[in-house]
Scaffold this active site. Structure first.
Site, short mmCIF file in Angstrom:
data_model
loop_
_atom_site.label_atom_id
_atom_site.label_comp_id
_atom_site.label_asym_id
_atom_site.label_seq_id
_atom_site.Cartn_x
_atom_site.Cartn_y
_atom_site.Cartn_z
N HIS A 1 -3.22 -10.33 9.09
CA HIS A 1 -3.67 -9.04 8.55
C HIS A 1 -4.54 -9.31 7.32
CE1 HIS A 1 -2.10 -5.02 6.66
NE2 HIS A 1 -3.23 -4.81 7.30
N ARG B 1 0.57 -11.26 13.53
CA ARG B 1 -0.32 -10.75 12.46
C ARG B 1 0.31 -10.71 11.07
NH1 ARG B 1 -4.62 -8.55 12.17
NH2 ARG B 1 -4.04 -6.50 11.36
N HIS C 1 -14.51 -4.90 11.02
CA HIS C 1 -14.24 -3.56 11.55
C HIS C 1 -15.56 -2.84 11.83
CE1 HIS C 1 -10.01 -2.91 9.61
NE2 HIS C 1 -10.12 -4.11 10.13
N TRP D 1 2.31 6.42 12.65
CA TRP D 1 0.94 6.22 12.16
C TRP D 1 0.59 4.75 12.24
CZ3 TRP D 1 -1.39 3.49 8.12
CH2 TRP D 1 -2.79 3.71 8.05
N GLU E 1 1.54 -6.81 11.56
CA GLU E 1 1.08 -6.59 10.19
C GLU E 1 2.15 -5.91 9.33
OE1 GLU E 1 -2.45 -4.16 10.95
OE2 GLU E 1 -1.41 -2.43 10.15
N ASP F 1 -7.36 -1.70 17.57
CA ASP F 1 -6.07 -1.42 16.93
C ASP F 1 -5.55 -0.08 17.42
OD1 ASP F 1 -3.88 -1.26 15.31
OD2 ASP F 1 -4.96 -1.59 13.42
N ARG G 1 -13.60 -5.70 15.67
CA ARG G 1 -12.64 -4.66 16.04
C ARG G 1 -13.40 -3.34 16.11
NH1 ARG G 1 -7.75 -2.00 12.36
NH2 ARG G 1 -9.32 -0.43 11.89
N GLU H 1 -4.02 -4.38 19.45
CA GLU H 1 -3.08 -4.59 18.35
C GLU H 1 -2.10 -3.43 18.26
OE1 GLU H 1 -5.23 -4.89 14.66
OE2 GLU H 1 -3.46 -4.32 13.52
N ASN I 1 0.81 -1.21 0.00
CA ASN I 1 0.00 0.00 0.00
C ASN I 1 0.85 1.27 0.00
OD1 ASN I 1 -2.30 1.54 0.12
ND2 ASN I 1 -2.87 0.96 2.21
N TYR J 1 -7.41 7.24 13.58
CA TYR J 1 -7.13 6.03 12.83
C TYR J 1 -8.34 5.09 12.81
CZ TYR J 1 -5.96 1.37 11.67
OH TYR J 1 -6.03 0.14 11.07
N HIS K 1 -2.51 1.01 16.55
CA HIS K 1 -1.76 1.49 15.40
C HIS K 1 -0.44 2.17 15.75
CE1 HIS K 1 -1.89 2.16 11.00
NE2 HIS K 1 -2.57 1.07 11.13
N GLU L 1 -8.40 -11.41 9.98
CA GLU L 1 -9.06 -10.12 9.73
C GLU L 1 -9.84 -10.19 8.42
OE1 GLU L 1 -6.33 -6.85 9.41
OE2 GLU L 1 -7.92 -5.34 9.58
N ASP M 1 -6.20 -3.40 1.58
CA ASP M 1 -5.02 -3.19 0.73
C ASP M 1 -4.27 -4.50 0.50
OD1 ASP M 1 -4.64 -2.25 3.61
OD2 ASP M 1 -2.57 -2.62 3.04
O1 KDG Z 1 -1.91 -0.34 4.61
C1 KDG Z 1 -2.13 -0.15 5.97
C2 KDG Z 1 -3.36 -0.89 6.40
O2 KDG Z 1 -3.31 -2.22 6.01
C3 KDG Z 1 -3.55 -0.79 7.89
O3 KDG Z 1 -3.90 0.52 8.24
C4 KDG Z 1 -4.65 -1.67 8.33
O4 KDG Z 1 -3.95 -1.49 10.60
C5 KDG Z 1 -4.59 -2.06 9.74
C6 KDG Z 1 -5.34 -3.23 10.10
O5 KDG Z 1 -5.22 -3.65 11.24
O6 KDG Z 1 -6.04 -3.76 9.25
MG MG Z 2 -3.59 -2.84 12.25
#
Ligand code: KDG
Ligand code: MG
Length: 402
Positions: free
Chosen positions: A312, A283, A122, A402, A262, A210, A147, A236, A37, A159, A212, A339, A316
């Site tokens: 994961h 993940r 999600h 991020w 991930e 998550d 999630r 996560e 991605n 996020y 992140h 996921e 994407d």
């Molecule tokens: O490309 C980044 C995404 O795959 C990510 O933001 C997704 O954190 C993510 C998740 O847990 O699916």
């Molecule tokens: Mg994630």
């Protein structure tokens, strides 16, 4: 059997997806997902300029040897671009092997260890009440693991929570969007979301969250502790995993289960966390962690430490990844959860597939190989459209994770 040609197909049926197609002299072909991605073209060039020329004439059945050839032969090891390219080749070769054997991929991986694959979806909302509604809507679709992410008062963009109740999409057109983050505001708010969800829905539902990579280790420990009575399935990426000792600190403070990986692309990223029993779920997935061949090794290492998989599966990752991952999931002994972010109807049309969702579980289907194909004519109607993941800054402008 010999590999006679290979090509890279880039398509954007809602988001950019990269597919490697390997052709053999016996008319059998295989597909691998090569999507990274926001850095898609780097993998395209790596495959076209450096990998495909080395594949021509090789026996596609020699999957392990080709993996080693691409990994050790490059001299420059690991990294997301290299490992995504190797993962695409590996997935395509397993697809070819399955088709040549007349068997679904999971049969080649030892057969089913379970009847179906539990998936998590999600649910998100601009505020807690919207997130509660979203969880209820997903429960009505049968999901047993959800999630949840909610907007944080005082932060414009958070996020996993897109504007206007849309599904979260991990990339936006044009150059990276800048968002503002405050761990203080988030930490005060996040436990309230899960308190509300438990009050409303009880404890019969698996709840995931998550973070992140946003928190420091001690902040992550505080969150884990605050969420302990709410019995999360996992939190996560509580803190960036480059410093793996950070997880030791988190572990000293909380029994909230941790999921990481991930962004990992090799067993070397996972090794310390797994061997030291610092995480509960790994993940890493097919596309970014070197394909089925390498992911199996990661899972085998995890198995002896009772760490379970939680691949994961964001949008994407293309349907080719999803198909391959579901075969892996149904076969691997230490499966935890998968996921599931459903792709758009346009994406599903470009990638006809044998996998299906029913009542909280997915099944890879019984088509030979991984069961996912590509409609190249349709794919060509959606040209590449540059998009990037956002970046995050603290309220004073400092760039943060991020
Ligand atoms: O490309 C980044 C995404 O795959 C990510 O933001 C997704 O954190 C993510 C998740 O847990 O699916
Ligand atoms: Mg994630």
């Amino acid at each position: 059997m010999k590999i006679v040609s290979a090509k890279v197909i880039v398509t954007c049926p809602g988001r950019n997806l990269v597919t490697l197609k390997i052709m053999t002299d016996q008319g059998v072909h295989g597909l691998g997902d090569a999507t990274l991605n926001g850095r898609e073209k780097a993998v395209v060039a790596y495959l076209q300029d450096h990998v495909i020329p080395c594949l021509i004439g090789r026996d596609p059945h020699r999957i392990e040897d080709i993996w080693q050839y691409l990994y050790k032969g490059a001299y420059w090891r690991r990294g997301p671009v290299t490992m995504t390219a190797i993962g695409a080749v590996d997935t395509a070769l397993w697809d070819i092997k399955g088709k040549a054997a007349g068997l679904p991929l999971y049969q080649l991986l030892g057969g089913k260890s379970r009847e179906a694959v539990m998936v998590y979806c999600h649910a998100n909302g601009a505020d807690i009440s919207e997130a509660v509604d979203s969880v209820a809507a997903h429960m009505a679709q049968g999901y047993r693991a959800i999630r949840a992410q909610a907007g944080v008062p005082g932060l414009d963009k958070v996020y996993g929570v897109p504007k206007g109740g849309a599904a979260y999409e991990p990339a936006e057109k044009g150059l990276p969007v800048e968002t503002v983050w405050s761990s203080e505001k988030y930490l005060d708010h996040a436990p309230k979301l899960f308190e509300t969800l438990r009050e409303k829905f009880g404890f019969g539902l698996h709840l995931l969250h998550d973070v992140h990579h946003r928190l420091t280790p001690i902040e992550a420990a505080r969150l884990g502790k605050a969420l302990e009575p709410l019995r999360m399935f996992w939190i996560e990426d509580p803190t960036p995993a480059e410093n793996q000792d950070a997880f030791r600190l988190i572990r000293q403070h909380t029994v909230t289960p941790l999921a990481v990986g991930e962004v990992f692309n090799s067993i070397w990223d996972c090794k310390g966390l797994i061997e030291n029993q610092l995480i509960d779920y790994i993940r890493a997935t097919v596309t970014h962690a070197g394909g089925i061949t390498h992911l199996r090794k990661i899972a085998a290492l995890a198995e002896i430490y009772q760490v379970r998989t939680g691949c994961h599966g964001a949008t994407d990752l293309s349907p080719v990844c999803m198909g391959a991952a579901l075969h892996f999931d149904i076969a691997v002994p230490n499966f935890g959860v998968q996921e599931h972010m459903p792709h758009t109807a346009e994406t599903d049309a470009v990638f006809p597939h044998a996998y299906s969702y029913h009542d909280g579980f997915m099944h890879p289907g019984d088509a030979v190989g991984h069961g996912v194909e590509i409609d190249e004519a349709l794919a060509a109607k959606y040209p590449y459209d540059p998009a990037y993941l956002p970046i995050a800054r603290l309220e004073d402008g400092t760039l943060t994770s991020w």
